[in-house]
Design a protein around this motif. Structure first.
Motif, PDB file in Angstrom:
ATOM      1  N   ASN A   1      72.459  26.533 -35.359  1.00  0.00           N
ATOM      2  CA  ASN A   1      71.878  25.832 -36.298  1.00  0.00           C
ATOM      3  C   ASN A   1      72.388  24.593 -36.613  1.00  0.00           C
ATOM      4  O   ASN A   1      71.820  23.468 -37.109  1.00  0.00           O
TER       5      ASN A   1
ATOM      6  N   ILE B   1      63.680  24.247 -33.641  1.00  0.00           N
ATOM      7  CA  ILE B   1      62.931  25.473 -33.147  1.00  0.00           C
ATOM      8  C   ILE B   1      63.776  26.572 -32.435  1.00  0.00           C
ATOM      9  O   ILE B   1      63.637  27.728 -32.643  1.00  0.00           O
TER      10      ILE B   1
ATOM     11  N   ALA C   1      65.172  29.624 -34.479  1.00  0.00           N
ATOM     12  CA  ALA C   1      64.247  30.660 -34.685  1.00  0.00           C
ATOM     13  C   ALA C   1      63.703  31.407 -33.457  1.00  0.00           C
ATOM     14  O   ALA C   1      63.607  32.651 -33.379  1.00  0.00           O
TER      15      ALA C   1
END
Length: 322
Positions: free
Chosen positions: A47, A285, A288
């Motif tokens: 992240n 992305i 995720a």
């Protein structure tokens, strides 16, 4: 009017390109990822890296078309392609080879009388090429975006892939990435020369770009399924085959579908969004995807493989080249 260039130009361009890649890829592949990992730990690193890499890619995405448009409008006595600025401003420490290429590059000049007037429409068009008027360019853009997206997944997260999936020690990761990059680069050189030569000989571009994208997709699947460092090296070698052929032929294909030869730098700047934007989207992305897969980097690189295959499909509707 198009002019042929000699081996001297090709050699200087190759060295300048290698110098640029060395400056930009080394921090991305190793230094940045490991620095983030040391600050926040492997669980939070994906992240955090997403934020750092994403911001940098967004800056590049805006900068490419703007610099391209300014180049198209330049009437400097040094030529339309702002040689020193184009090659040295992005990397002040670019090194001797970049400087050599910049100083010796011959260039045409734009007369001041031929410079188009500034307008709001002109400025807005900096970041856009109408896909209805230039569908081939739009398809080439889409194909490049998908293939570079697959590449961005690999380069951004391979340090964490080696740490987490392969189980490498952090001290070993720089050496392993170096070896993987070395293997890939060696294959890239051979594949580029062979792919470019065969494409010129047959007069075909699409088949080579599509085949290259599929091969690169296979490489991502190999890396996704690898359980040890040797499997990773095999995937990198296969990736070099696909990426080398792609880099040799895709630019030639793009040159044949540019909407406006007089605004080539601007249009190439727009095309370069397809090369910059994935470096922002992939880190955005990837967390995720990792969350869905329970932290599986195998799933992440499986998604990368699918992106590359879709990039092959996207090039097929291009009609302006064979």
């Amino acid at each position: 009017m198009t002019q042929r260039v000699g081996w001297g130009f090709i050699a200087r361009y190759t060295l300048a390109y290698m110098g640029t890649c060395l400056l930009f890829l080394a921090p991305l592949l190793v230094t940045l990822a490991l620095k983030v990992n040391s600050l926040v730990g492997i669980d939070r690193a994906p992240n955090s890296l997403a934020l750092v890499a994403g911001v940098g890619a967004l800056v590049a995405m805006v900068g490419n078309p703007v610099v391209g448009k300014l180049s198209d409008r330049t009437s400097s006595r040094w030529g339309m392609r702002s040689r020193m600025t184009m090659f040295l401003a992005p990397c002040v420490i670019g090194g001797f080879f970049i400087l050599l290429f910049a100083v010796t590059l011959p260039d045409r000049r734009l007369d001041r009388a031929d410079k188009p007037a500034w307008s709001l429409r002109e400025v807005a068009g900096t970041f856009y090429v109408d896909p209805r008027k230039s569908p081939d360019f739009a398809w080439a853009f889409s194909s490049r975006f998908l293939i570079v997206l697959a590449y961005a997944f690999l380069t951004t997260y391979q340090a964490y892939y080696l740490l987490d999936r392969i189980g490498s020690a952090e001290a070993e990761v720089p050496r392993q990435i170096f070896l993987g990059t070395l293997v890939q680069s060696a294959v890239v050189v051979v594949a580029s020369l062979a792919g470019g030569a065969f494409s010129d000989r047959t007069g075909r571009r699409k088949a080579f770009v599509a085949a290259a994208a599929i091969v690169y997709g296979v490489a991502m699947f190999v890396i996704a399924l690898a359980s040890d460092f040797n499997g990773y090296l095999v995937g990198m070698a296969v990736g070099g085959l696909g990426f080398g052929m792609y880099m040799a032929v895709d630019l030639a294909l793009v040159a044949d579908v540019l909407p406006d030869r007089d605004r080539a730098a601007k249009d190439l700047g727009v095309l370069n969004i397809a090369g910059a934007l994935p470096s922002s989207i992939a880190p955005a992305i990837a967390p995720a995807i990792l969350a869905i897969g329970g932290g599986s980097y195998g799933l992440l690189y499986g998604v990368a493989g699918i992106c590359a295959v879709l990039g092959a499909v996207a090039i097929l509707p291009v009609k302006g080249v064979r």
